[in-house]
Structure formats: C-alpha cells, structure tokens
Design an enzyme around this catalytic site. Sequence first.
Site, PDB file in Angstrom:
ATOM      1  N   ARG A  80       0.969  -0.847  -0.462  1.00 23.67           N
ATOM      2  CA  ARG A  80       0.320  -0.231  -0.151  1.00 23.67           C
ATOM      3  C   ARG A  80       0.810   1.113  -0.177  1.00 23.67           C
ATOM      4  NH1 ARG A  80      -4.541   0.440   4.435  1.00 23.67           N
ATOM      5  NH2 ARG A  80      -2.867   0.726   5.525  1.00 23.67           N
ATOM      6  N   LYS A 183      -2.863   7.057   1.493  1.00 23.06           N
ATOM      7  CA  LYS A 183      -2.408   6.588   2.430  1.00 23.06           C
ATOM      8  C   LYS A 183      -1.931   8.012   2.683  1.00 23.06           C
ATOM      9  CE  LYS A 183      -2.482   4.828   7.127  1.00 23.06           C
ATOM     10  NZ  LYS A 183      -3.495   5.234   7.491  1.00 23.06           N
ATOM     11  N   GLU A 219     -16.637   6.083   5.022  1.00 22.10           N
ATOM     12  CA  GLU A 219     -15.772   5.724   5.986  1.00 22.10           C
ATOM     13  C   GLU A 219     -15.441   6.436   6.711  1.00 22.10           C
ATOM     14  OE1 GLU A 219     -11.565   4.354   5.538  1.00 22.10           O
ATOM     15  OE2 GLU A 219     -10.840   6.132   4.122  1.00 22.10           O
TER      16      GLU A 219
END
Length: 337
Positions: A80, A183, A219
Amino acid sequence: MNNIEWSKLPFGYVKTHYNVRCYYRDGKWGEIEVSSDEYINIHMAATCLHYGQEAFEGLKVFTGKDGTLRVFRWDENAKRMINSAKGVVMAEPPMELFLKMLEKVVHLNKDFVPPYGTGASLYVRPMLIGTGPQVGVSPAKEYLFLIFVGPVGPYFKDGFKPVKVQIVRDVDRAAPHGTGRFKVGGNYAASLSSVVRAHAEGYGTVLYLDAKEKKYIDEAGPANFFGIKNNTYITPDSSSILPSITNMSLRQLAADMGLKVEMRPVPVEELHTLEEAGACGTAAVITPIGEITDRETGEKYTFGKEPGTVSTKLYQTLQGMQYGDIPDKFGWIHVIK
Ligand code: PLP
Ligand code: COI
C-alpha cells in the site's frame, strides 16, 4: 527498561530509543541509517511541506504468550505504501527495504514492545516524504523513508466498547477520483476540521458519505466501516476510501465463519436495517458503533450499548491470531526473530 504502565497506554506518541531512515538520492535508495534523533532536518522548500508529497503507514507488532513477536500482514502495508507513493509521484520504497527497516527498528526498540496480556501493542509508523526542494508544482528528486515505533493502547479510549459516530455532509475527506484510496497526509488534513468538531460535539469520530451524491457510506475518520445483517458482512465499495488491511482480513474471517460477504455501495438508509455496525482498522482494531447521528438531518441510527455477537467473534478471532493464541491459517503473521 522503562516504567510504562502498559495497560493504561492511550494511542499516542511515546519516545523510544531509535528510528531508522533511508534516503533516496540520485535515483537510488541508500544505506539504512539508525538515528536517536526525533527530529528531521529538511530543506524549507521540500515538497512534503508545500505540495503534500507525503505518505504513511500503520501496522502493529504483538507479543505472544511465549514472548514471540508477531507483525500482522506487513507485506500488505508495504504494497500500500508503494501504491501511495505512485499516487503522489514519489520514489517507491522496495518491499525488501520495508521489511529490513521494520525488523531493525523493532529489534532496536525491543523493550518498548508491550508484554502479552496488557492489551497494548507496538505501533509501527513508516513514513515517506519528498525532501528535495521545488518551488514549481512538481515531484521532488529526493525522498526520505523513515520508520518509527511506539507502544500504544486503544485508539478509541474505551477500547472494545460501542462509540458514537457523527455523519457529516458539509466536509468531504476525499473526492471520487482524488487521493482517498492512498494513505497520504492530505486526506487527514481534509478530515481534521470535521473530526475536531465531532469530538467537541461528543462523538468518537465522523462517518463520511460519498462526496458526489451523499447517498452512500464511505468510511470513518481513521477506519473503514462495516455492518452486519442476515448473517452477512457488509462493507462499502468506494473509490475514495482507504483499502483497509483490517477490513480485507475481516472479510476473509467472516467468510471463514460462514457469513456471506458483500462489498458494495451501502446506502445511508440501510443503516436502519443493520443489526451491528463497526469501524475497523489497525489503530481502531474493531470498534463497535453504538449510535450514528446525521449532523445535518438529525436522523439517528442505534445499534445497542454492547458489542454485537458477530463483531465480538470477529474481534476475538482477529486479536487471537495477532497475539498468537489462534493458529495463523492464512499466513498473515510474520515472526520477528
Ligand atoms: N481508513 C482510514 C482513513 C485509515 O486511516 C485507516 C488506518 O490505517 C483505515 C481505514 C484502516 O486501514 P488498515 O486496516 O489497513 O489499518
Ligand atoms: C492506522 O490505523 O494505522 C491509522 O493510520 C489510523 C489513524 C491513526 C490515522
């Protein structure tokens, strides 16, 4: 040794002995450096400071009953981070470098890994920043990949207890084709005003809706969302949310327990029909949601004052694997020797 009261630790910064660093210069990654300095010295025109060339990760190391140190799915975090690096055009730290630095920083700070049975763990925070100077908007030529660690307790202060969550409609964390799936720090900057307001208004965190239509659940501030109904694990499919490694693991655990798994757009009204709701992530683990209030419409959705049975079973199975009490049948655990 140190005098930390492990079982009382909040989720926060704790100074440890060392961090590890690696610089990308002249088109290649250099040697791993060990530092006891909590500060970094960077150029004032570094792209991380101006244009948000920054990504980070979060993963945890757990001490087992026999003292074994286990890291959970580090390879997914490494992948990620590479994806986030691609997302904001930064040099990509190779998987092998990620693992080498991870093992090194854990070894160097061994006495900060919380003991078994305290409910605490060692949080690992890898970060990647553009350090090279640019004044025009363009990617840096130099990068720093750094990993620091620190012992942590639960992200939501009550641990595995239902939290109150607030749906916000006047702030978006990420756009459908924006950076929500990476992220990167900018997503959290975008979330701060609504998170701070939600805390002041008595909520544990916020729940974002899809930015385009405001019809579907995206989210929570620091975690993905899931719901349980009719023996089914339901979680949003959205291009603007972080692909959570915890959520990915829970989908597999749920399927393994015989639940159906649905990853699809989740309309806000569906909240009325859910039997259980929760937030999931490395920091949040599974945090049951007791109540959701829509800040704008005043609509309230309630899920009970105690954690639901399915959420509890998922929580116990996940934590059981992480602490080594339950066999790791999916190959998610890497033992740090
Ligand atoms: N969503 C957001 C916005 C997060 O910051 C995190 C934390 O990393 C998650 C979801 C959960 O992801 P993971 O389970 O990989 O920690
Ligand atoms: C994590 O769960 O690791 C996170 O990064 C969430 C939050 C602390 C930003």
